[in-house]
Design a protein around this motif. Structure first.
Motif, short mmCIF file in Angstrom:
data_model
loop_
_atom_site.label_atom_id
_atom_site.label_comp_id
_atom_site.label_asym_id
_atom_site.label_seq_id
_atom_site.Cartn_x
_atom_site.Cartn_y
_atom_site.Cartn_z
N ALA A 44 1.00 25.21 -31.94
CA ALA A 44 0.35 26.78 -31.97
C ALA A 44 -0.79 26.86 -30.78
O ALA A 44 -0.89 27.66 -30.13
CB ALA A 44 -0.02 27.03 -33.26
N ARG A 45 -1.40 25.60 -30.76
CA ARG A 45 -2.53 25.54 -29.56
C ARG A 45 -2.10 25.78 -28.36
O ARG A 45 -2.41 26.56 -27.40
CB ARG A 45 -3.26 24.35 -29.94
N TYR A 48 -0.90 29.26 -27.73
CA TYR A 48 -1.92 30.18 -27.65
C TYR A 48 -2.55 30.07 -26.07
O TYR A 48 -2.79 31.04 -25.30
CB TYR A 48 -2.97 30.05 -28.55
N GLU A 49 -2.57 28.91 -25.59
CA GLU A 49 -3.14 28.74 -24.19
C GLU A 49 -2.03 29.20 -23.34
O GLU A 49 -2.42 29.64 -22.22
CB GLU A 49 -2.89 27.21 -23.98
#
Lengths: 380, 66
Positions: A44-45, A48-49
């Motif tokens: 998820a990170r 998002y990036e």
């Protein structure tokens, strides 16, 4: 091998994109935004990036309005079908205007809607001056306008900023197709003034195939309706898609490796600089067009376009034969209609199509010299 | 130091909030909130919860206390 089919998909991919793509494919990752464990959170990170990188690159105010898709076709269907569904809440028969330069990923969704009598579809002329185009659009007062940022055939382009300024008081939903412009022209939303921008990850952004995006400006007069329903990783007891972006328009599992790859492509372009990319494209195109124009057996279509693909025909060889001859010399091109039937009709190439030569940032002057030598020989 | 959880409607907003707080040196982590099976949240450690909530609000992070 000389690869001149960048407008279909980019090759080669930059080393850093390959490395990041391999990391996404071979690393330990969960499903982004679904489970609560470490692997899912890590994925998820990354997503998002990627969202942030794309939002910044395309001049979008907030990254949650960057919708990740399976490609430009998905993004354009979302913009067109979802946009029309939203417009129909207030207009029973919205007028949608587009151009003959569009790809079938725009034309086919629009034709399908017109066939269902869901919209009134109108076309701009293929060739018109900017004042004529703007006068026409202002008099049409469309509810939606869908235009390419740069056509995938000849590189034809519209004065998007002038159009958005002229239509600013009309409330038109302005949709831009950047499938063949993202990463190759400055088509940032805050520059062109359009509301929706759809693009592909594997062409000018140099990522792997399988991801694209739809950027939605907060100035958009409507929010596209969801055209796919499914899991969103949250609000599971809700019967319809969540109200908030991006999850409202991102049903189902995201194409994680392709998204990471697309993000790496954006970072690569940022490190090179868009001005450098555009400068190289213009030098190469100038050399290519000038070289072909000196050979009377060939015709170049719209030779004055400064960058983008170059479309050619030969006076005797049909396009597929020319493309095959070029391949025998190790030069890869694309012949046919390039999924743009109306563009070919406007150019008068509807009988057999044409050969498209589309270089990339990695195309060298020596490769263009070699192409011109081979074309000269084939021309005799 | 107080530990508290803000509930966000999606992992995107949870990550947006987490990134914002981490950039300001505020310790936090993403979590699935206990109260609702599928909700996301940010578990935050801070002596000034009001200040943290204002930061999230100002940045446009959608959340509720839960």
């Amino acid at each position: 091998m000389i690869y001149l089919d960048h407008a279909a998909t980019s090759f080669p991919k930059p080393r850093e994109v390959v490395d990041q793509t391999v990391r996404a494919l071979c690393g330990a990752w969960g499903n982004p935004g679904r489970s609560g464990h470490r692997l899912s959170r890590d994925a998820a990170r990354e997503v998002y990036e990627a969202r942030e990188a794309l939002a910044e690159f395309f001049g979008l105010e907030q990254s949650e309005n960057l919708i990740l898709t399976s490609g430009a076709t998905h993004a354009l269907n979302l913009a067109v079908q979802g946009g029309v569904a939203a417009l129909k809440k207030t207009h029973s028969l919205p007028t949608v205007v587009t151009s003959p330069w569009e790809h079938n990923s725009v034309l086919r969704p629009l034709w399908a809607l017109a066939k269902e009598n869901a919209i009134r579809l109108e076309f701009l002329p293929a060739f018109a001056t900017t004042p004529t185009l703007i006068d026409r659009l202002v008099s049409m007062r469309p509810h939606m306008l869908v235009l390419t940022c740069r056509a995938n055939t000849t590189g034809h382009r519209f004065p998007l900023s002038e159009i958005s300024t002229a239509l600013s008081g009309v409330g038109t939903l302005l949709v831009a197709d950047a499938a063949n412009a993202a990463g190759e022209t400055d088509c940032r939303l805050d520059k062109i003034g359009f509301h929706l921008l759809a693009g592909s990850g594997h062409k000018g952004l140099y990522g792997m195939m399988g991801a694209g995006f739809l950027a939605i400006s907060k100035k958009s007069p409507v929010l596209p309706e969801a055209i796919l329903q499914g899991g969103s990783g949250s609000d599971s007891f809700r019967g319809d898609m969540p109200e908030y972006l991006p999850e409202r328009l991102e049903a189902g599992t995201l194409p994680f490796p392709a998204i990471v790859s697309m993000k790496a492509g954006v970072r690569f372009l940022q490190s090179v600089g868009l001005e450098t990319v555009i400068g190289h494209a213009r030098e190469i195109k100038k050399k290519l067009v000038e070289g072909i124009l000196s050979m009377p057996e060939y015709r170049v279509y719209e030779p004055k376009e400064p960058d983008g693909p170059t479309l050619v025909t030969h006076s005797r060889l049909l396009p597929n034969a020319l493309s095959e001859e070029l391949e025998r010399e190790g030069i890869l091109t694309r012949a046919g209609y390039h999924c743009a039937p109306l563009a070919h009709r406007a150019l008068g190439t509807q009988a057999h199509g044409a050969v498209r030569l589309s270089p990339s940032l990695f195309t060298t002057h020596a490769e263009i010299d070699r192409l011109l030598t081979v074309m000269h020989r084939l021309g005799r | 130091m107080q530990t508290f959880i803000v509930r966000t409607p999606s992992v995107t907003y949870a990550r947006k909030g987490q990134k914002l707080l981490e950039a300001r040196g505020i310790r936090c982590r993403l979590t699935r909130t206990e109260a609702q099976g599928c909700a996301w949240g940010i578990e935050i450690n801070s002596p000034r919860p009001d200040e943290v909530l204002r930061l999230l609000e100002d940045a446009g992070v959608i959340f509720s206390l839960g």
